[in-house]
Design a protein around this motif. Structure first.
Motif: not given
Ligand code: UD1
Length: 418
Positions: A238-251, A282-295
């Motif tokens: 759900y943190a990703c849901a807030a981020a991908i829609t540019g919203g603000k959610i209390l988890l 969780v909030e996204r006010a501005n743009g998202l940047h690409g980030v590398d991850i390794v599981t």
């Protein structure tokens, strides 16, 4: 079969209560096999996988009685066989093996076989139990395990980290004769939750939260009451849901410490996460940047968050690389995300994601539990309408998805399959 229809493009705003963790509830329920007393688990989510575990335990003789968000487990073991029809539905059924062996000195558990995300062997579970004195034969698709004189303590060094093997052996060792040491044990918060419950039941376990668990076996375990920890994967999702829609959610109820690398990766991508007494904002006010991850095993980036994070990276600025090291076949969401306009190239264990400005709604198909939610996330951000089929995958591990998202303004509904 049902589908989910989403009309995307709405920044989500509101509160989402985080449910009790599915992956903690499953082993905790099997603790009902370790005692004749009543085990009461609270903060239990209503999920298809937990209903399957209740069905499995019932046929072993352990009744699982729900009351609101609490499960009360009790009864005596009357049958030590875990049949194919249940195990093939849910691999976590293997978690009855250790408790049954420890308690009634025999178990017959169907071999789980492969699944959508890879071959997933159970050799570490079996080798560990053999080291504790069990005799194991594989016959007609079943694991036949016996320990006529009971299990004894052993020094077990896992060659690599396994959540399920750590859990199975932790439960078995609690009732074994003597001292067991589990080295290179999984450190996932669900393991600590399980150990905490076992201690409340009378077990003697040291090293919680570390990669070495020491268990001094006891003769019997007694009843206990245990509250299940909040689901860190649901939190991250759900943190990703807030981020991908540019919203603000209390988890609500979410715990930052359980998120491990998910927290730092989201922050690196430009997501603002603030801890508060009520949970995580969780909030996204501005743009998202690409980030590398390794599981990686905890506290590294969890494989169970890989698909959702990839959906987020699909709309981030620049490129990112996702490397899956835990399961060999966990990129099945890639072609589906690409159908929605993502630019993702998967090759071997890695995928390169070239961020796009926007995704567009499409008809897509869920392939496994977490992959389904990556499609939900993409649909929430996409312009237009998406229909996601095979949502039974989603129901295995996410509670009340439509209600939780609708509460934050999403246009989402469940429909009969097209
Ligand atoms: C648990 C989680 C699952 C999560 C996974 C990794 C539950 C119910 N499920 O699954 O959601 O994705 O941890 O964090 O908690 N392996 C072997 N031999 C074994 C056991 C495992 O080769 O005997 C391999 C697996 O195929 C996999 C890796 O080890 O490649 C890790 O698996 P493991 O940690 O055991 O996953 P599960 O406990 O099945």
């Amino acid at each position: 079969m049902e589908s989910i229809r989403i009309t995307g493009g709405i920044p989500l705003a509101g509160t989402i209560p985080i449910s009790g963790a599915k992956n903690a509830a499953l082993p905790l329920m099997t603790c009902g096999l370790l005692t004749d007393d009543r085990l009461v688990l609270s903060n239990v989510a209503s999920l298809a996988d937990l209903a399957t575990m209740a069905q499995l335990l019932a046929q072993h003789g352990i009744a699982v009685e729900p009351s609101g968000r609490t499960l009360s487990l009790g009864g005596r073991i009357t049958n030590a066989t875990a049949p194919y029809d249940i195990v093939s539905k849910m691999r976590a059924s293997i978690l009855v093996l250790g408790p049954l062996l420890a308690r009634v000195h025999e178990a017959r558990v169907s071999l789980p076989g492969g699944c959508n995300i890879g071959t997933r062997p159970v050799d570490l579970h079996l080798k560990g139990l053999e080291a504790m004195g069990a005799t194991i034969k594989l016959e007609a698709g079943y694991i036949d395990a016996t320990a006529p004189t009971g299990l004894h303590g052993a020094n077990i060094v896992f060659p690599f980290v396994s959540v399920g093997a750590t859990e199975n052996l932790l439960m078995a060792a609690s009732l074994a004769d003597g001292l067991t040491t589990l080295k290179n044990a999984a450190r996932e918060p669900e393991i600590t939750d399980l150990a905490t419950c076992l201690i409340a039941m009378g077990a003697n376990i040291q090293g919680l939260g570390s990669d070495t668990l020491t268990i001094q076996g006891v003769k019997t375990l007694h009843g206990a009451t245990h509250a299940i920890l909040p689901d860190r994967i649901e939190t991250g999702t759900y943190a990703c849901a807030a981020a991908i829609t540019g919203g603000k959610i209390l988890l609500q109820n979410a715990r930052a410490a359980d998120l491990g690398a998910v927290l730092s990766s989201l922050r690196e991508a430009g997501v603002i996460i603030t801890d508060s007494p009520d949970g995580l904002w969780v909030e996204r006010a501005n743009g998202l940047h690409g980030v590398d991850i390794v599981t990686e095993p905890f506290p590294g980036f969890p494989t169970d968050m890989q698909a959702q994070f990839m959906a987020l990276m699909a709309v981030a600025e620049g490129a990112s690389m996702v490397t899956e090291t835990i399961f060999e076949n966990r990129f099945m969401h890639v072609p589906e995300l690409n159908r929605m306009g993502a630019r993702i190239n998967a090759h071997g264990a890695s995928a390169i994601i070239r961020g796009v400005k926007s995704l567009s709604g499409a008809q897509v198909m869920a392939t496994d539990l977490r992959a389904s939610f990556s499609l939900v996330l993409a649909a929430l951000a996409a312009s237009g309408e998406s229909v996601i089929s095979r949502v039974y995958h989603l129901d295995r591990g996410y509670e009340a998805v439509e209600a939780k998202l609708r509460g934050c303004g999403a246009h989402i509904e469940r429909i009969a399959a097209l």
